[in-house]
Design a protein around this motif. Structure first.
Motif, mmCIF file in Angstrom:
data_model
loop_
_atom_site.group_PDB
_atom_site.id
_atom_site.type_symbol
_atom_site.label_atom_id
_atom_site.label_comp_id
_atom_site.label_asym_id
_atom_site.label_seq_id
_atom_site.Cartn_x
_atom_site.Cartn_y
_atom_site.Cartn_z
ATOM 1 N N ALA A 73 49.945 100.261 17.872
ATOM 2 C CA ALA A 73 49.921 98.872 17.407
ATOM 3 C C ALA A 73 48.510 98.290 17.521
ATOM 4 C CB ALA A 73 50.916 98.033 18.212
ATOM 5 N N GLU A 74 47.850 98.531 18.622
ATOM 6 C CA GLU A 74 46.480 98.038 18.796
ATOM 7 C C GLU A 74 45.530 98.657 17.778
ATOM 8 O OE1 GLU A 74 44.918 95.697 20.995
ATOM 9 O OE2 GLU A 74 47.016 95.106 21.003
ATOM 10 N N GLY A 75 45.700 99.951 17.528
ATOM 11 C CA GLY A 75 44.826 100.653 16.588
ATOM 12 C C GLY A 75 44.983 100.193 15.151
ATOM 13 N N LEU A 76 46.151 99.660 14.818
ATOM 14 C CA LEU A 76 46.414 99.220 13.441
ATOM 15 C C LEU A 76 46.331 97.709 13.265
ATOM 16 C CD1 LEU A 76 49.399 101.620 12.764
ATOM 17 C CD2 LEU A 76 47.125 101.756 11.713
ATOM 18 N N ALA A 77 46.338 96.961 14.357
ATOM 19 C CA ALA A 77 46.370 95.498 14.277
ATOM 20 C C ALA A 77 45.144 94.923 13.581
ATOM 21 C CB ALA A 77 46.518 94.903 15.675
ATOM 22 N N ASP A 78 43.989 95.528 13.742
ATOM 23 C CA ASP A 78 42.770 95.017 13.124
ATOM 24 C C ASP A 78 42.793 95.105 11.604
ATOM 25 O OD1 ASP A 78 41.720 94.361 15.572
ATOM 26 O OD2 ASP A 78 40.497 96.179 15.743
ATOM 27 N N ASP A 79 43.727 95.863 11.058
ATOM 28 C CA ASP A 79 43.840 95.996 9.606
ATOM 29 C C ASP A 79 44.674 94.876 8.988
ATOM 30 O OD1 ASP A 79 42.313 98.238 9.889
ATOM 31 O OD2 ASP A 79 43.904 99.665 9.469
ATOM 32 N N GLY A 80 45.104 93.919 9.812
ATOM 33 C CA GLY A 80 45.812 92.757 9.295
ATOM 34 C C GLY A 80 47.309 92.922 9.151
ATOM 35 N N PHE A 81 47.861 93.992 9.673
ATOM 36 C CA PHE A 81 49.303 94.210 9.597
ATOM 37 C C PHE A 81 50.026 93.362 10.637
ATOM 38 C CE2 PHE A 81 47.539 98.519 8.547
ATOM 39 C CZ PHE A 81 47.800 98.459 7.190
ATOM 40 N N THR A 82 51.253 92.974 10.322
ATOM 41 C CA THR A 82 52.132 92.463 11.368
ATOM 42 C C THR A 82 52.931 93.665 11.853
ATOM 43 O OG1 THR A 82 53.827 91.825 9.781
ATOM 44 C CG2 THR A 82 52.263 90.128 10.438
ATOM 45 N N ILE A 83 53.135 93.765 13.152
ATOM 46 C CA ILE A 83 53.703 94.980 13.737
ATOM 47 C C ILE A 83 54.766 94.625 14.762
ATOM 48 C CG2 ILE A 83 53.181 97.060 15.077
ATOM 49 C CD1 ILE A 83 50.272 96.821 13.960
ATOM 50 N N ASP A 84 55.892 95.322 14.685
ATOM 51 C CA ASP A 84 56.919 95.263 15.720
ATOM 52 C C ASP A 84 57.109 96.671 16.253
ATOM 53 O OD1 ASP A 84 58.084 92.526 15.988
ATOM 54 O OD2 ASP A 84 58.375 92.777 13.833
ATOM 55 N N THR A 85 57.371 96.774 17.555
ATOM 56 C CA THR A 85 57.582 98.084 18.169
ATOM 57 C C THR A 85 58.996 98.180 18.737
ATOM 58 O OG1 THR A 85 56.717 97.390 20.321
ATOM 59 C CG2 THR A 85 55.132 98.322 18.759
ATOM 60 N N PHE A 86 59.525 99.402 18.709
ATOM 61 C CA PHE A 86 60.867 99.690 19.208
ATOM 62 C C PHE A 86 60.828 101.003 19.958
ATOM 63 C CE2 PHE A 86 61.221 97.153 15.412
ATOM 64 C CZ PHE A 86 62.081 96.143 15.806
ATOM 65 N N ARG A 87 61.701 101.121 20.966
ATOM 66 C CA ARG A 87 61.770 102.352 21.767
ATOM 67 C C ARG A 87 62.714 103.380 21.178
ATOM 68 N NH1 ARG A 87 61.392 101.356 28.157
ATOM 69 N NH2 ARG A 87 59.146 101.046 28.153
ATOM 70 N N THR A 88 63.663 102.959 20.359
ATOM 71 C CA THR A 88 64.613 103.898 19.762
ATOM 72 C C THR A 88 64.772 103.617 18.276
ATOM 73 O OG1 THR A 88 66.603 102.544 20.069
ATOM 74 C CG2 THR A 88 65.957 103.975 21.926
ATOM 75 N N ALA A 89 65.206 104.638 17.556
ATOM 76 C CA ALA A 89 65.478 104.479 16.128
ATOM 77 C C ALA A 89 66.648 103.527 15.911
ATOM 78 C CB ALA A 89 65.770 105.848 15.506
ATOM 79 N N GLU A 90 67.606 103.554 16.825
ATOM 80 C CA GLU A 90 68.758 102.662 16.709
ATOM 81 C C GLU A 90 68.327 101.197 16.793
ATOM 82 O OE1 GLU A 90 70.312 106.623 18.004
ATOM 83 O OE2 GLU A 90 68.678 105.355 18.697
ATOM 84 N N GLU A 91 67.398 100.886 17.699
ATOM 85 C CA GLU A 91 66.893 99.511 17.806
ATOM 86 C C GLU A 91 66.197 99.099 16.513
ATOM 87 O OE1 GLU A 91 64.250 99.455 21.142
ATOM 88 O OE2 GLU A 91 65.872 99.520 22.613
ATOM 89 N N ALA A 92 65.397 99.988 15.955
ATOM 90 C CA ALA A 92 64.705 99.693 14.698
ATOM 91 C C ALA A 92 65.711 99.466 13.569
ATOM 92 C CB ALA A 92 63.744 100.827 14.347
ATOM 93 N N CYS A 93 66.741 100.306 13.493
ATOM 94 C CA CYS A 93 67.764 100.148 12.446
ATOM 95 C C CYS A 93 68.506 98.825 12.602
ATOM 96 C CB CYS A 93 68.745 101.316 12.470
ATOM 97 S SG CYS A 93 68.032 102.859 11.867
ATOM 98 N N GLN A 94 68.801 98.453 13.825
ATOM 99 C CA GLN A 94 69.464 97.173 14.090
ATOM 100 C C GLN A 94 68.591 96.027 13.582
ATOM 101 O OE1 GLN A 94 72.514 96.624 15.281
ATOM 102 N NE2 GLN A 94 72.303 94.411 15.284
ATOM 103 N N TRP A 95 67.321 96.067 13.887
ATOM 104 C CA TRP A 95 66.387 95.034 13.444
ATOM 105 C C TRP A 95 66.313 94.999 11.917
ATOM 106 C CZ3 TRP A 95 61.826 94.634 10.734
ATOM 107 C CH2 TRP A 95 61.104 93.453 10.916
ATOM 108 N N LEU A 96 66.306 96.175 11.284
ATOM 109 C CA LEU A 96 66.197 96.260 9.826
ATOM 110 C C LEU A 96 67.441 95.742 9.104
ATOM 111 C CD1 LEU A 96 64.359 99.666 9.480
ATOM 112 C CD2 LEU A 96 63.525 97.435 8.686
#
Length: 143
Positions: A19-42
């Motif tokens: 996230a830190e490495g990509l943040a300077d490129d202007g992206f908004t970023i969310d992080t998740f520990r599991t694929a299930e958490e990401a799917c729930q968010w999506l």
């Protein structure tokens, strides 16, 4: 509007570094520990690209990529892994993964892959809008 990225990695330090490495490129970023958490968010939100570790607790990054390749909200997935093999790479390609990186990797290479995948996604979306407009426009009969 900036592109929105999801990072899925069960190692908090790795997710943070990505996230830190990509943040300077202007992206908004969310992080998740599991694929299930990401799917729930999506289910209630959208993203433009997912970066996922291959080996995760529960659903793997490969299974996540397969799931995200289907449906009207299909999006590119980039996999990062410390466990790459020829067979794994073949499976990832068959699942439609945009790119794959073996850990450790250079963040600049990942940045380039993200930009390339997002450009391809945006171009595909523009082509789809053009196709739909043409399909909705009545054709004139030749005299």
């Amino acid at each position: 509007m900036p592109h929105h990225l999801l990072i899925v990695d069960d190692e908090p330090a790795t997710a943070w570094a990505l996230a830190e490495g990509l943040a300077d490129d202007g992206f908004t970023i969310d992080t998740f520990r599991t694929a299930e958490e990401a799917c729930q968010w999506l289910r209630h939100s959208r993203s433009d690209l997912v970066i996922s570790d291959l080996r995760l607790p529960g659903m793997s990054g490969l299974d996540l990529a397969r799931k995200l390749a289907r449906g009207r909200n299909a999006q590119p997935v980039i996999i990062v892994t410390a466990y790459g093999s020829v067979e794994t790479l073949r499976s990832l390609r068959e699942a439609g993964v945009a790119d794959c990186f073996s850990k450790p990797f250079a963040i600049d290479a990942l940045r380039l892959a993200v930009r390339r995948a997002l450009s391809a996604r945006d171009a595909s979306a523009r082509r789809e809008v053009t196709r739909r407009r043409r399909a909705a426009t009545p054709r004139r009969k030749a005299a």
